[in-house]
Design a protein around this motif. Structure first.
Motif, PDB file in Angstrom:
ATOM      1  N   GLY A 182      19.946 -22.774   9.842  1.00  0.00           N
ATOM      2  CA  GLY A 182      19.186 -22.207  10.950  1.00  0.00           C
ATOM      3  C   GLY A 182      19.485 -22.883  12.267  1.00  0.00           C
ATOM      4  O   GLY A 182      19.530 -22.243  13.329  1.00  0.00           O
ATOM      5  N   TYR A 183      19.687 -24.192  12.210  1.00  0.00           N
ATOM      6  CA  TYR A 183      20.011 -24.958  13.422  1.00  0.00           C
ATOM      7  C   TYR A 183      21.383 -24.564  13.949  1.00  0.00           C
ATOM      8  O   TYR A 183      21.560 -24.286  15.144  1.00  0.00           O
ATOM      9  CB  TYR A 183      19.980 -26.449  13.083  1.00  0.00           C
ATOM     10  N   ALA A 184      22.378 -24.516  13.060  1.00  0.00           N
ATOM     11  CA  ALA A 184      23.745 -24.239  13.496  1.00  0.00           C
ATOM     12  C   ALA A 184      23.940 -22.798  13.944  1.00  0.00           C
ATOM     13  O   ALA A 184      24.787 -22.521  14.800  1.00  0.00           O
ATOM     14  CB  ALA A 184      24.722 -24.564  12.365  1.00  0.00           C
ATOM     15  N   SER A 185      23.159 -21.875  13.366  1.00  0.00           N
ATOM     16  CA  SER A 185      23.323 -20.461  13.717  1.00  0.00           C
ATOM     17  C   SER A 185      22.443 -20.025  14.878  1.00  0.00           C
ATOM     18  O   SER A 185      22.563 -18.882  15.335  1.00  0.00           O
ATOM     19  CB  SER A 185      23.015 -19.587  12.497  1.00  0.00           C
ATOM     20  N   GLY A 186      21.550 -20.906  15.322  1.00  0.00           N
ATOM     21  CA  GLY A 186      20.694 -20.554  16.444  1.00  0.00           C
ATOM     22  C   GLY A 186      19.555 -19.625  16.081  1.00  0.00           C
ATOM     23  O   GLY A 186      18.915 -19.053  16.969  1.00  0.00           O
ATOM     24  N   THR A 187      19.268 -19.451  14.776  1.00  0.00           N
ATOM     25  CA  THR A 187      18.198 -18.538  14.360  1.00  0.00           C
ATOM     26  C   THR A 187      16.862 -19.239  14.176  1.00  0.00           C
ATOM     27  O   THR A 187      15.842 -18.572  14.043  1.00  0.00           O
ATOM     28  CB  THR A 187      18.579 -17.836  13.049  1.00  0.00           C
ATOM     29  N   HIS A 188      16.856 -20.557  14.125  1.00  0.00           N
ATOM     30  CA  HIS A 188      15.616 -21.322  14.074  1.00  0.00           C
ATOM     31  C   HIS A 188      15.407 -22.011  15.419  1.00  0.00           C
ATOM     32  O   HIS A 188      16.369 -22.385  16.094  1.00  0.00           O
ATOM     33  CB  HIS A 188      15.660 -22.375  12.959  1.00  0.00           C
TER      34      HIS A 188
END
Length: 693
Positions: A182-188
């Protein structure tokens, strides 16, 4: 003499069955403690809000390696040695096998506020009810919520002085993986986001999938387009749930497969005569720009690349959620995930979603497109001529891969000189991984990590030898110890540990390791250019028999995974100390997936039509539905306990009232199923047939 109705008997028998099962589980724990000493069990806890009852529940799951027996009726159940001896006539044989027992020691409605203090008291009380002592646990895990992980950390701190060994405290690594993704994909949402651009595309895609999937009118138009192109099967959008990050990968994969038909649907809806035309702004209507409400070519390329890049995180999550002893290959899975995500290239399937000639859009040509990072240099293992197309890796995907690797490695401590024992001990004791050259050469551990892991294992083995033959402390002038006692290095028990481990290393030689068909694997070139591979796969050819006349291939399942407990049980006369340690380590759970499995069962039980089922009965039925599948519950003991309680007048009025609610509800359900009018509720006097005080 009055006989209570069936439904009341059932409620009371369930309570007796749970108590008998708990007593049996306590006896199993006592057997394990006697044989293994300490650190033979792991504990995990989690909380959930029941969707039907709208109230929070908590569960505590304990895992341990215990003896499982085959019964004549075909069941395989865990039981204590005393019970096995008592019902020997019901067993196929007196022989048992060691397997993992996943047992819920408590499941109840959480009436207290979930502060660290309250959760600690709850966990501590639950473990003491099942006669656990502090030294029994080797690992405690919870999800990433601060109250859960903070509570088990506080519990460990408070009980440490009563424990011979320190307990490992871990935030569920599956949850850690989700957070890294989630952190790396920008979704969190994080305080310092690192990939906003990718997050915006993924969130936009999710919005579009939900917008299409939850509108019957839009779906009808979408179905018409699929029918026009003879799509079979007609695949629907698959929006991800908000609670699990790896659902994004499933959602993206489905979006990529149906992308062509979805875009045609949005074009139809946003046309001048379309149903969604008024969703456009005046500026968008004038310019004809509909990109805000559909996919752009850049969106499509990013989503295709993300689908493949996120597969590693999904593979890792799926592995941690499997039944059985996943701990044996845990370090390998972590390192494979990191290694594959570090690569400067990857392959992805072709895009056939716009093709009118493909009816089944799932049949994409795999590995047909090579995606390359800017500035990457290829070696001989990649031939661009073998691919239909080569494309540049999008900067958002480069950022995703870099940040995912960096964040996951940090969370799991993979760059530390001393890796967690939950990763290393089973890796050292897995004969499929071979000796130091294979472990270090493949990248499973570096040189320092291997030396520290080996030394840690030897110290633990020495502790076991010390119990049998305590070292004699003495004062002498020629002793190097400051206090005059025998130092660890000088201890004869340490040398015994080294000898046993060196004997085991004879079984890890390459000639004994079967050849397997490897899929995903860990690989690295040594200084001479030779590729060293480490992985798991189906056996292709057997290795040479071990000195014990057994063959390693006989301990592998069809997927090539080693049953390490069975291997050491067969060889326990050769490696008695390692056999004890393996049983302890095999019980470690650094995920709380056992809690998730339990919530899946309890959620099935808590159906809307059962919402009137009392909380206490709901808790009992949920626990018993799990317990009866794993623990032997003697029906004769249950019946005896039930009759004894009846004679003692042990049943409380409030329990009877709860049973009455259940009985009235089931009468209503039966009437509905039969198409009859719902009956009136009966009162407690009619239910019991007697007057209650």
């Amino acid at each position: 003499m009055h006989k209570p109705p069936h439904h009341l008997e059932t409620t009371r028998i369930v309570e007796c069955a749970i108590d008998i099962a708990m007593a049996e589980f306590t006896a199993i724990v006592a057997d394990r403690r006697k044989e293994l000493g300490h650190g033979f069990a792991s504990l995990s806890t989690d909380f959930v809000t029941d969707a039907t009852r709208r109230e929070p529940f908590g569960v505590i799951i304990v895992d341990l390696i215990a003896e499982c027996y085959d019964l004549e009726d075909g069941r395989q159940l865990f039981m204590s040695k005393e019970t096995a001896a008592r019902i020997a006539d019901q067993l196929l044989s007196g022989l048992s096998k060691l397997a993992n027992l996943e047992y819920p020691i408590n499941f109840e409605s959480v009436k207290f506020s979930k502060t660290i203090e309250n959760v600690v008291v709850w966990i501590d009380g639950s473990t003491k009810c099942t006669k656990f002592i502090e030294s029994d646990f080797n690992e405690m895990s919870a999800d990433g919520a601060s109250n859960a992980i903070g509570s088990i950390a506080e519990l460990e701190t408070r009980t440490r002085e009563h424990r011979a060994n320190d307990v490992g405290i871990s935030t569920c690594i599956a949850h850690q993986n989700q957070r890294s993704g989630g952190y790396a994909s920008g979704t969190h949402d994080f305080a310092n986001p690192v990939n906003v651009a990718l997050g915006d595309i993924l969130k936009k895609s999710h919005t579009l999938q939900v917008r299409l999937g939850r509108s019957p009118n839009r779906i009808n138009i979408y179905r018409g387009i699929m029918t026009r192109y003879n799509r079979c099967p007609q695949l629907m959008p698959k929006p991800a749930g908000d609670t699990r990050w790896d659902g994004r990968q499933d959602e993206t994969r489905r979006a990529n497969i149906i992308m062509g038909d979805v875009c045609k649907t949005f074009e139809t809806l946003l046309a001048v005569d379309g149903d969604d035309y008024n969703e456009l702004t005046e500026e968008e209507k004038t310019s004809g720009d509909i990109t805000r409400l559909t996919y752009t070519p850049h969106d499509k390329m990013v989503l295709r690349q993300f689908e493949v890049s996120a597969m590693e995180a999904k593979y890792f999550s799926k592995y941690t959620q499997q039944h059985g002893n996943t701990n044996i290959n845990l370090l390998l899975e972590i390192q494979m995930t990191l290694q594959n995500s570090r690569k400067d290239y990857f392959t992805m399937p072709s895009d056939i979603s716009d093709s009118p000639n493909h009816t089944d859009l799932r049949k994409r040509k795999n590995d047909s497109v090579l995606v390359v990072r800017d500035g990457a240099e290829f070696t001989d293992d990649v031939d661009e001529k073998l691919f239909d197309e080569t494309v540049d890796m999008d900067p958002t995907i480069e950022t995703y891969r870099d940040e995912y690797v960096k964040d996951l490695a940090r969370r799991l401590g993979m760059d530390d000189d001393r890796l967690p024992a939950a990763y290393t001990i089973t890796a050292l004791l897995n004969p499929m991984f071979g000796l130091k050259p294979a472990i270090v050469g493949s990248g499973l551990m570096n040189e320092t990590q291997y030396q520290n892991a080996r030394e840690g294992l030897l110290r633990e083995m020495q502790d076991e030898f010390d119990k049998k033959n305590p070292p004699v402390e003495h004062n002498s002038d020629d002793n190097n110890s400051l206090d005059g006692s025998v130092t660890v290095e000088d201890s004869g028990n340490y040398k015994l540990a080294v000898l046993e481990f060196q004997h085991f290393e004879e079984y890890e030689k390459q000639i004994h390791i079967p050849k397997c068909k490897l899929g995903r694997c860990l690989e690295k070139k040594d200084s001479k250019g030779r590729v060293i591979r480490l992985g798991v796969g189906p056996v292709v050819s057997r290795g040479k028999d071990l000195p014990s006349k057994h063959n390693i291939a006989d301990f592998l399942d069809k997927k090539g995974r080693l049953d390490i407990v069975r291997f050491f049980k067969v060889h326990k006369s050769l490696f008695p100390t390692l056999f004890i340690i393996v049983q302890r380590e095999a019980s470690r759970r650094v995920v709380e997936v056992g809690c998730e499995r339990f919530f899946g069962i309890s959620g099935y039980i808590s159906q809307p039509r059962r919402s009137r089922l009392g909380v206490r009965n709901y808790e009992r039925i949920s626990m018993l539905s799990v317990i009866l599948k794993c623990i032997f519950v003697d029906p004769e003991l249950v019946a005896k306990e039930y009759l004894n309680r009846c004679k003692r007048g042990a049943w409380k009025k409030e329990n009877t009232m709860e049973s009455l609610k259940c009985f009235n509800l089931e009468r209503i359900i039966e009437a509905n199923l039969a198409g009859q009018e719902e009956p009136d509720d009966i009162d407690i006097q009619d239910y019991m047939g007697i007057e209650l005080e």
